[in-house]
Design an enzyme around this catalytic site. Sequence first.
Site, mmCIF file in Angstrom:
data_model
loop_
_atom_site.group_PDB
_atom_site.id
_atom_site.type_symbol
_atom_site.label_atom_id
_atom_site.label_comp_id
_atom_site.label_asym_id
_atom_site.label_seq_id
_atom_site.Cartn_x
_atom_site.Cartn_y
_atom_site.Cartn_z
ATOM 1 N N HIS A 56 17.391 32.381 9.495
ATOM 2 C CA HIS A 56 17.365 33.350 8.397
ATOM 3 C C HIS A 56 15.956 33.502 7.832
ATOM 4 O O HIS A 56 15.453 34.627 7.683
ATOM 5 C CB HIS A 56 18.327 32.893 7.294
ATOM 6 N N GLU A 57 15.319 32.379 7.528
ATOM 7 C CA GLU A 57 13.985 32.466 6.923
ATOM 8 C C GLU A 57 12.966 33.014 7.922
ATOM 9 O O GLU A 57 12.064 33.763 7.534
ATOM 10 C CB GLU A 57 13.547 31.101 6.398
ATOM 11 N N ALA A 65 16.086 27.775 0.908
ATOM 12 C CA ALA A 65 14.786 27.870 1.571
ATOM 13 C C ALA A 65 14.100 29.135 1.088
ATOM 14 O O ALA A 65 14.709 29.985 0.437
ATOM 15 C CB ALA A 65 14.951 27.888 3.093
ATOM 16 N N MET A 66 12.814 29.255 1.427
ATOM 17 C CA MET A 66 12.023 30.404 0.988
ATOM 18 C C MET A 66 11.128 30.871 2.109
ATOM 19 O O MET A 66 10.434 30.071 2.739
ATOM 20 C CB MET A 66 11.196 30.012 -0.245
ATOM 21 N N GLU A 77 17.784 40.683 1.867
ATOM 22 C CA GLU A 77 18.725 39.576 1.993
ATOM 23 C C GLU A 77 20.002 39.955 2.744
ATOM 24 O O GLU A 77 20.456 39.225 3.609
ATOM 25 C CB GLU A 77 19.061 39.011 0.613
#
Length: 905
Positions: free
Chosen positions: A304-305, A269-270, A327
């Site tokens: 997380h994203e 994912a981004m 990250e």
Amino acid sequence: MTSLREGPTTVIRREDYVAPAYFIDTVDLTFDLDPAKTRVLNRMRVRRNPALPAQALRLDGEDLNLARVLVNGTGTSFRMEGSQLVLEKLPEGTEPFELEIFTTCNPAKNTQLMGLYVSQGTFFTQCEAEGFRRITYFLDRPDVMASFTVTLRADQAAYPVLLSNGNLVEQGPLEGGRHYAKWVDPHKKPCYLFALVAGNLVHREQKIISRSGTEHTLQVYVRRGDLDKTEHAMHSLMAAIAWDEARFGLPLDLERFMIVATSDFNMGAMENKGLNIFNTKYVLASPATATDTDFANVESVVAHEYFHNWTGNRVTCRDWFQLSLKEGLTVFRDQEFSMDMAGSPSARAVKRIEDVRVLRTAQFPEDAGPMAHPVRPDQYAEINNFYTLTVYEKGAEVVRMQQTLVGSQSDPSGREGFAKGMKLYFERHDGQAVTCDDFAQAMADANPDSDLARLLPQFKRWYSQAGTPRVKAQGIYNASERTYTLTLSQSCPATPGQPVKEPFVIPVALGLLSAEGQELPLQLAHESHARTGNRTLVLTQASETFTFINLDSAPVPSLLRGFSAPVILEHDYTDTQLLTLLAHDTDPFNRWEAGQRLALRRALTAIRADGPVPAEVLDTAYLDAMRAVLHHPGLDAAFKELVLTLPAETYIGEQLDVVDPQRIHTVREAMRQQLAHALHDDWVHAYEAHKDNGAYRPDPVSSGRRALAGLALQMLCVAARDNGNPVWPGKAYQRFKDAGNMTDRFNALQALVISGHALAQEALQRFHSQFQHDDLVLDKWFALQAGAPDRSGNILPLVRQLMQHPDFHLRNPNRARSVISTYCHANPGAFHRADAAGYAFWCERVLEIDAFNPQVAARLARALDRWSKLAEPYRSAAREAIARVAAHDALSNDVREVVTRALAD
């Protein structure tokens, strides 16, 4: 940053960092979207950096057709240097000027899936790390932060949904059946966080009210037909938003937050600001199509994203060497979130064990191989190769150690001190592009009396030194003085470019148990009173000694509790001590670790022995201990499943100086067979006690019960393979057909495939027929076959056959990984063949994929990172295969860096 040309690749060095010569304050982008020819009008407000001498403006670009360049509305001269657009005749002084660039690109032919591309009729972008230069000419570096306004224009029938970062401020129809949407992002961002999506999508929407009373709109966009699989992703997003505000005081800072899923995506994912683009694997989940693991992964990755919205977006990286700044920190945050969502202490412990297992089976080998690099690398040829487990998972452990080291007697976990450090970090750096040093400094400054503040310069060696430290522990009990002296020493092996390492700061959490398993009070020689429970010793020298007093008998040390540092612990535990820890330790991680050490010890003995592998690798003491775990009334099912799962073949191999993959595979299979037979009745009991769980829920308790039932069923089918009893394979096939959820169905299918039962083929055909139109489920079907045990050399021919299947699509990263990466990375017993056919297959696939998607090819290329540890004939054959790849003329920088470093090992 400057660069040095070394052969065919350019090496970028951290020490050469130079601030940008120009800043871009605002960007106004207009897209006329067309699959074959998208037009991009880029209007920028640019100004010189007054701190640097006047120089040319060099803009990055790749695969672009340049049509026009204007400065303050007037044409200007320019030249091309490689892929850079160079402008020299610019206005003097430091006042801003307008720069307009008009280009076209071909998204339909963008097979790299970097920049702007088309997937199944929908436009997507992926700009991290250096994809924005494939959209327009720009200063494509993370320390150039600008305000973006984006106008999208497209055919309304084909692309009814037009999305970009920030807030939608205007939309409407255009002539010729077209329409437009205008988006404004209120926050400055680097171009790697830019995103657009245009297509025929549907969405789930949810309104939420933040703690401040502000209303926000949450949306999850997917292809038609997938909307019913988005509920869990939406709930995960809502939970992440609430958690971040509650734990760290970090609110959602946009009117809307959007998630979009695509099946063609190189990454998981981004975190594009306000418009996260996801691989469908981490969005779509329903009980009928997703396993418990899938549900957990969706929750983790969505969180997380979202957490990147602050740790990565609001504060971003100065340069790509600082990648772990965002990250590693955000992985730590999503791990903490998942543990908090798990609730109970036992469920939290299971999550921690799962995270450590990934670190030790995948990151530790990376640390010991040719691609070893510090958490903050010093150089790279291709930044895409440094989206690694070292940066992510080890980076998270470095952050976790900082939380530990800001702990105090009133805050032993360090959670409060860590929250103070986060608060100061954002007060100092919100809206900036900063470094790993800036984060660590804020954490220390917010906790001035902590061990972290005292040891910060030395602690930062975790960022600059590669490799996994080894901590050797030696304990001596003095009965006459009632003392236990524990000596801890550390060392770190040489890694490429770093032959010598300085001592790290290593927090070692520990406890002491009596021989009967009772927790003992801990009192060091210089202390006036004892403490109960855990305590943390901080190792800073090559060797240090700690003496505990007032102990009436020799203790059993429980060392590195909770895996308090990412190190390899060496201690000569006796089997008796390990059995005591397995049965009684109050620390769940070390309880699990004791079982793993017992199994590993037996595996290594059999592997190192001369002659054929014995049928009985496991002894009665180990089997009795595993039986006791299975029947223990106080242990959760999820924890039991972890303890009873044997160490992975790759992890076993990492304990050896010379690796014979076939012997390791044979030994582990023998251990599984013996465990299946010796505990047969116990597996029956475990299966019957855990197979029924009512309506599906992906909560930790239910998931744990399904995991243990699945392992038990697998073991019963493995035992049936030898004794010919058809009962349990028949039950597995019936459960496969009748299962009310994908977890139970897939566990049953897996039991048949792993055991090699004849019913497996019938079940596989039935599974394909039932789920042939669901891409993610088919990925499981492909991967299960490519990862099956290789009993007669038949897996490689099967893999080649699977690649000819009508549903196999090499250009889809998920499908390619499901077959090729599973075989090469996750099935060592089948991949490492004496005839080298596995290596020939690897070579063919790396070159084939590199021609259209270098990122996926480079990840596949790393399957032979550890070739130099292999025994002959594997070693020579593997090196020859790597050399064949390296000799290819048209190799990408991504793959060239991997194979060049491998050959230098």
